[in-house]
Write a protein that holds these residues in place. Sequence first.
Motif, PDB file in Angstrom:
ATOM      1  N   SER A   7       0.829  -1.206   0.000  1.00 37.13           N
ATOM      2  CA  SER A   7       0.000   0.000   0.000  1.00 37.13           C
ATOM      3  C   SER A   7       0.867   1.261   0.000  1.00 37.13           C
ATOM      4  O   SER A   7       0.533   2.257  -0.642  1.00 37.13           O
ATOM      5  N   TRP A   8       1.977   1.209   0.694  1.00 36.02           N
ATOM      6  CA  TRP A   8       2.900   2.346   0.734  1.00 36.02           C
ATOM      7  C   TRP A   8       3.568   2.545  -0.620  1.00 36.02           C
ATOM      8  O   TRP A   8       3.697   3.676  -1.107  1.00 36.02           O
ATOM      9  N   ALA A   9       3.973   1.456  -1.249  1.00 44.84           N
ATOM     10  CA  ALA A   9       4.582   1.561  -2.582  1.00 44.84           C
ATOM     11  C   ALA A   9       3.592   2.117  -3.596  1.00 44.84           C
ATOM     12  O   ALA A   9       3.950   2.943  -4.449  1.00 44.84           O
ATOM     13  N   ALA A  10       2.333   1.688  -3.526  1.00 43.58           N
ATOM     14  CA  ALA A  10       1.318   2.181  -4.455  1.00 43.58           C
ATOM     15  C   ALA A  10       1.081   3.667  -4.264  1.00 43.58           C
ATOM     16  O   ALA A  10       0.910   4.420  -5.241  1.00 43.58           O
ATOM     17  N   LEU A  11       1.062   4.126  -3.028  1.00 43.37           N
ATOM     18  CA  LEU A  11       0.855   5.545  -2.756  1.00 43.37           C
ATOM     19  C   LEU A  11       2.035   6.364  -3.275  1.00 43.37           C
ATOM     20  O   LEU A  11       1.842   7.423  -3.910  1.00 43.37           O
ATOM     21  N   ARG A  12       3.246   5.898  -3.052  1.00 43.20           N
ATOM     22  CA  ARG A  12       4.415   6.637  -3.541  1.00 43.20           C
ATOM     23  C   ARG A  12       4.468   6.642  -5.062  1.00 43.20           C
ATOM     24  O   ARG A  12       4.869   7.637  -5.685  1.00 43.20           O
ATOM     25  N   THR A  13       4.040   5.555  -5.688  1.00 43.54           N
ATOM     26  CA  THR A  13       3.984   5.523  -7.150  1.00 43.54           C
ATOM     27  C   THR A  13       2.992   6.550  -7.665  1.00 43.54           C
ATOM     28  O   THR A  13       3.244   7.240  -8.665  1.00 43.54           O
ATOM     29  N   ALA A  14       1.854   6.670  -6.994  1.00 40.12           N
ATOM     30  CA  ALA A  14       0.854   7.664  -7.401  1.00 40.12           C
ATOM     31  C   ALA A  14       1.423   9.069  -7.304  1.00 40.12           C
ATOM     32  O   ALA A  14       1.137   9.928  -8.158  1.00 40.12           O
ATOM     33  N   VAL A  15       2.236   9.333  -6.284  1.00 41.44           N
ATOM     34  CA  VAL A  15       2.886  10.644  -6.173  1.00 41.44           C
ATOM     35  C   VAL A  15       3.870  10.841  -7.317  1.00 41.44           C
ATOM     36  O   VAL A  15       3.943  11.921  -7.922  1.00 41.44           O
ATOM     37  N   ASP A  16       4.634   9.815  -7.648  1.00 37.88           N
ATOM     38  CA  ASP A  16       5.607   9.903  -8.740  1.00 37.88           C
ATOM     39  C   ASP A  16       4.938  10.258 -10.064  1.00 37.88           C
ATOM     40  O   ASP A  16       5.562  10.894 -10.934  1.00 37.88           O
ATOM     41  N   GLU A  17       3.697   9.850 -10.226  1.00 36.39           N
ATOM     42  CA  GLU A  17       3.002  10.040 -11.502  1.00 36.39           C
ATOM     43  C   GLU A  17       2.217  11.346 -11.578  1.00 36.39           C
ATOM     44  O   GLU A  17       1.543  11.616 -12.568  1.00 36.39           O
ATOM     45  N   LEU A  18       2.316  12.194 -10.553  1.00 34.57           N
ATOM     46  CA  LEU A  18       1.625  13.478 -10.581  1.00 34.57           C
ATOM     47  C   LEU A  18       2.198  14.374 -11.673  1.00 34.57           C
ATOM     48  O   LEU A  18       3.419  14.439 -11.873  1.00 34.57           O
TER      49      LEU A  18
END
Length: 217
Positions: A7-18
Motif C-alpha cells: 500500500s505504501w509503494a502504491a501511494l508513492r507511485t501515485a505521487v511519482d506520476e503526478l
Amino acid sequence: MDLFSRSWAALRTAVDELSEQDWERPSGCAGWLVRDLVCHLVIDAQDVLITLVTPAEAEPTADSATYWDRVEPPTGEDPLDALIPRLAAAYGDPGLLAFHLDDVGSAAGRAAELADPDARVGTQGKVLTVADYLSAYVLEWTLHHLDLVAHLPSAAGPSAESLAAARALLERVGGGPIPAAFSDRDALLVGTGRRVRTDAESAALGGPTGRFPLALG
C-alpha cells in the motif's frame, strides 16, 4: 506487514506520476492541496522510521485498531494542520518535495521490511507489536491515497486489497460493520467523513448518533 509495503509503494507511485498541474489541485484533506498532502506523507514516513527504532520492553497496550484515537474532524485550521501548507510551499519546486518523499519513504519501506513483526515499539504513549503498528498504517496509507486522487479522476487509486483491509480495520475502530451495500471505497470515504452522506447512507449508518463518521488521529 506485506500489505503495508504494497500500500505504501502504491501511494508513492501515485505521487511519482503526478503532473506539474496536479500538485496545485485540492486534495481530499480539508484545506490542503495535493502538495500539502505529500508534505504530510514525508512526516508520516519519518514517524514510521522513528517508531521502528523506538523499542519497548512493556507488554503491548494497543493493537492496530486501538492505536487510533478519535479526534475532531480536520478543518485545516489546527496549528499543525496549518503548518503543513507553509512547509510544503517552502520546497518551492514540487520535484524537491517528491525527491524528499522518495528518499525518506524508501527508507521507511525498507525499515518495515527488515523489522521483526513480534518486536514491540513505542509511539504516542502506546506500546504495539511491529506487526500491529504497520497494520494500522495500512489504513493511513489507503485513506491518504484516496485523498491524493480525490480530484484527479485519471489517477490510479489504492488497490482492492488495500481498500478491503482498510475498511475492515475502520469497522474494528468503529466497533461494528458498515453496511455491505457500501463499496469499500465509499465505506472509507463516508465512514471517515471525507464525503458528505446521502440521507439514505446516513440512515444506514444509524443517523447522526451512529458510530460513523470517525475522524482518526
